[in-house]
Structure formats: C-alpha cells, structure tokens
Design a protein around this motif. Structure first.
Motif, PDB file in Angstrom:
ATOM      1  N   CYS A  96       0.853  -1.169   0.000  1.00  0.00           N
ATOM      2  CA  CYS A  96       0.000   0.000   0.000  1.00  0.00           C
ATOM      3  C   CYS A  96       0.898   1.230   0.000  1.00  0.00           C
ATOM      4  N   ALA A  97       0.505   2.249  -0.752  1.00  0.00           N
ATOM      5  CA  ALA A  97       1.300   3.470  -0.826  1.00  0.00           C
ATOM      6  C   ALA A  97       0.381   4.689  -0.778  1.00  0.00           C
ATOM      7  N   ALA A  98       0.924   5.785  -0.269  1.00  0.00           N
ATOM      8  CA  ALA A  98       0.120   7.001  -0.155  1.00  0.00           C
ATOM      9  C   ALA A  98       0.970   8.235  -0.380  1.00  0.00           C
ATOM     10  N   TYR A  99       0.322   9.241  -0.954  1.00  0.00           N
ATOM     11  CA  TYR A  99       0.944  10.556  -1.078  1.00  0.00           C
ATOM     12  C   TYR A  99      -0.126  11.588  -0.732  1.00  0.00           C
ATOM     13  N   PRO A 100       0.190  12.505   0.194  1.00  0.00           N
ATOM     14  CA  PRO A 100      -0.827  13.456   0.683  1.00  0.00           C
ATOM     15  C   PRO A 100      -1.080  14.619  -0.249  1.00  0.00           C
ATOM     16  N   GLY A 101      -1.376  14.295  -1.498  1.00  0.00           N
ATOM     17  CA  GLY A 101      -1.649  15.342  -2.464  1.00  0.00           C
ATOM     18  C   GLY A 101      -1.882  14.707  -3.815  1.00  0.00           C
ATOM     19  N   PRO A 102      -2.197  15.490  -4.814  1.00  0.00           N
ATOM     20  CA  PRO A 102      -2.411  14.927  -6.153  1.00  0.00           C
ATOM     21  C   PRO A 102      -1.097  14.443  -6.768  1.00  0.00           C
ATOM     22  N   VAL A 103      -1.179  13.438  -7.615  1.00  0.00           N
ATOM     23  CA  VAL A 103      -0.010  12.939  -8.323  1.00  0.00           C
ATOM     24  C   VAL A 103      -0.312  12.970  -9.815  1.00  0.00           C
ATOM     25  N   ILE A 104       0.748  12.909 -10.589  1.00  0.00           N
ATOM     26  CA  ILE A 104       0.583  12.945 -12.041  1.00  0.00           C
ATOM     27  C   ILE A 104       0.462  11.538 -12.605  1.00  0.00           C
ATOM     28  N   ARG A 105       1.309  10.651 -12.134  1.00  0.00           N
ATOM     29  CA  ARG A 105       1.316   9.275 -12.624  1.00  0.00           C
ATOM     30  C   ARG A 105       1.049   8.346 -11.448  1.00  0.00           C
ATOM     31  N   PRO A 106      -0.188   8.053 -11.141  1.00  0.00           N
ATOM     32  CA  PRO A 106      -0.538   7.345  -9.902  1.00  0.00           C
ATOM     33  C   PRO A 106      -0.044   5.905  -9.807  1.00  0.00           C
ATOM     34  N   LEU A 107       0.456   5.333 -10.888  1.00  0.00           N
ATOM     35  CA  LEU A 107       0.956   3.964 -10.814  1.00  0.00           C
ATOM     36  C   LEU A 107       2.487   3.901 -10.838  1.00  0.00           C
ATOM     37  N   ARG A 108       3.133   5.014 -10.562  1.00  0.00           N
ATOM     38  CA  ARG A 108       4.590   5.045 -10.547  1.00  0.00           C
ATOM     39  C   ARG A 108       5.111   5.113  -9.112  1.00  0.00           C
ATOM     40  N   VAL A 109       6.109   4.322  -8.832  1.00  0.00           N
ATOM     41  CA  VAL A 109       6.674   4.220  -7.478  1.00  0.00           C
ATOM     42  C   VAL A 109       7.130   5.582  -6.960  1.00  0.00           C
ATOM     43  N   TYR A 110       7.752   6.377  -7.814  1.00  0.00           N
ATOM     44  CA  TYR A 110       8.370   7.625  -7.355  1.00  0.00           C
ATOM     45  C   TYR A 110       7.369   8.682  -6.893  1.00  0.00           C
ATOM     46  N   GLU A 111       6.091   8.449  -7.141  1.00  0.00           N
ATOM     47  CA  GLU A 111       5.075   9.427  -6.733  1.00  0.00           C
ATOM     48  C   GLU A 111       4.756   9.359  -5.238  1.00  0.00           C
ATOM     49  N   TYR A 112       5.186   8.314  -4.558  1.00  0.00           N
ATOM     50  CA  TYR A 112       4.711   8.072  -3.195  1.00  0.00           C
ATOM     51  C   TYR A 112       5.831   8.178  -2.169  1.00  0.00           C
ATOM     52  N   ASN A 113       5.481   8.727  -1.026  1.00  0.00           N
ATOM     53  CA  ASN A 113       6.462   8.832   0.042  1.00  0.00           C
ATOM     54  C   ASN A 113       6.097   8.028   1.278  1.00  0.00           C
ATOM     55  N   TYR A 114       4.919   7.423   1.292  1.00  0.00           N
ATOM     56  CA  TYR A 114       4.539   6.556   2.408  1.00  0.00           C
ATOM     57  C   TYR A 114       4.254   5.158   1.874  1.00  0.00           C
ATOM     58  N   TRP A 115       4.831   4.167   2.554  1.00  0.00           N
ATOM     59  CA  TRP A 115       4.689   2.784   2.119  1.00  0.00           C
ATOM     60  C   TRP A 115       4.418   1.876   3.314  1.00  0.00           C
ATOM     61  N   GLY A 116       3.603   0.856   3.074  1.00  0.00           N
ATOM     62  CA  GLY A 116       3.450  -0.191   4.072  1.00  0.00           C
ATOM     63  C   GLY A 116       4.542  -1.233   3.912  1.00  0.00           C
ATOM     64  N   ARG A 117       4.490  -2.258   4.772  1.00  0.00           N
ATOM     65  CA  ARG A 117       5.515  -3.296   4.720  1.00  0.00           C
ATOM     66  C   ARG A 117       5.143  -4.443   3.797  1.00  0.00           C
ATOM     67  N   GLY A 118       3.914  -4.471   3.352  1.00  0.00           N
ATOM     68  CA  GLY A 118       3.528  -5.460   2.366  1.00  0.00           C
ATOM     69  C   GLY A 118       2.829  -6.672   2.940  1.00  0.00           C
ATOM     70  N   THR A 119       2.064  -7.333   2.081  1.00  0.00           N
ATOM     71  CA  THR A 119       1.401  -8.581   2.423  1.00  0.00           C
ATOM     72  C   THR A 119       1.574  -9.534   1.237  1.00  0.00           C
ATOM     73  N   GLN A 120       1.890 -10.783   1.541  1.00  0.00           N
ATOM     74  CA  GLN A 120       2.240 -11.753   0.510  1.00  0.00           C
ATOM     75  C   GLN A 120       0.985 -12.390  -0.098  1.00  0.00           C
ATOM     76  N   VAL A 121       0.967 -12.457  -1.423  1.00  0.00           N
ATOM     77  CA  VAL A 121      -0.087 -13.172  -2.143  1.00  0.00           C
ATOM     78  C   VAL A 121       0.572 -14.292  -2.940  1.00  0.00           C
ATOM     79  N   THR A 122       0.109 -15.509  -2.690  1.00  0.00           N
ATOM     80  CA  THR A 122       0.634 -16.675  -3.383  1.00  0.00           C
ATOM     81  C   THR A 122      -0.499 -17.331  -4.163  1.00  0.00           C
ATOM     82  N   VAL A 123      -0.218 -17.698  -5.396  1.00  0.00           N
ATOM     83  CA  VAL A 123      -1.232 -18.340  -6.243  1.00  0.00           C
ATOM     84  C   VAL A 123      -0.778 -19.766  -6.517  1.00  0.00           C
ATOM     85  N   SER A 124      -1.601 -20.714  -6.103  1.00  0.00           N
ATOM     86  CA  SER A 124      -1.215 -22.116  -6.257  1.00  0.00           C
ATOM     87  C   SER A 124      -1.981 -22.792  -7.395  1.00  0.00           C
TER      88      SER A 124
END
Length: 124
Positions: A96-124
C-alpha cells in the motif's frame, strides 16, 4: 506522520479471490492518492491500482483491469483491493502506498512517500 499497515494476503488457488486491506494512521489529505503496488521475486515493483482518496478517481494496470477493484472508506482510513480471477502472475508482495496530495502518474513508485511493509499473495 502516516503509517500504512496491509493485511489480507494468503495462498489462493488460481481463479480464486482475495481482498487486501490497508489501514492508514495519521493525516492523509482528501486530495491525496493511495495505491496498491506489487513486487514479484526478481522483478521491479509495479503499480496495479490507484484511487484519489477524496474524489474516487481510479486507475488500473492493464493486466488487472476487470479483475481488480480498488476502493476506500474514508471514515475508516482504509484502502481495499478486491482481487478476482487470480492468475499465477498476480503472485507477489502487495504494498500500500500514499501521497498526501495529487499525483501525475498514480501507478509510478516515485510518486509516493509513504509505504506499508507489504502482504504476501501466493497463487497455487
């Protein structure tokens, strides 16, 4: 400061469904953007879905359109990702990622300054 905590990952059979959650603590401006990214082993982190927290604008990676749905409940400061018709290539750590304002390219990593630690998804 903003903290993000993801949950809901797990191991699911191909074709199955999963719902990820991200709870945000701290202040997030209603004009801000929140998104889901994923990272498979040996691959770069990629944006899969984004939503402007206040306006409800959404954007999706082409590979997940029609299968993933991003949503948020402002009153709960919670972001969701509903994943349907899981494919093996959907496996990875979802962030999960967040930026406290509008972004130009919402699917780009560099737009965000807050990140969670992640949750694993496995497909069997």
């Amino acid at each position: 400061d903003v903290q993000l905590v993801e949950s809901g990952g797990g191991s699911v059979q191909e074709g199955g469904s999963l719902r990820l959650s991200c709870v945000a603590s701290g202040y997030i401006d209603t004009s801000g953007c929140m998104s889901w990214f994923r990272q498979a082993p040996g691959k770069e982190r990629e944006g899969v879905a984004a939503v402007y927290f206040g306006g409800g604008y959404t954007d999706y990676h082409d590979s997940v359109k029609g299968r993933f749905t991003i949503s948020r409940v402002n009153a709960k400061n919670t972001l969701y990702l509903q994943i349907n018709r899981l494919k093996p290539e959907d496996a990875g750590v979802y962030y999960c990622a967040a930026y406290p304002g509008p972004v130009i390219r919402p699917l780009r990593v560099y737009e965000y300054n807050y990140w969670g630690r992640g949750t694993q998804v496995t497909v069997s």
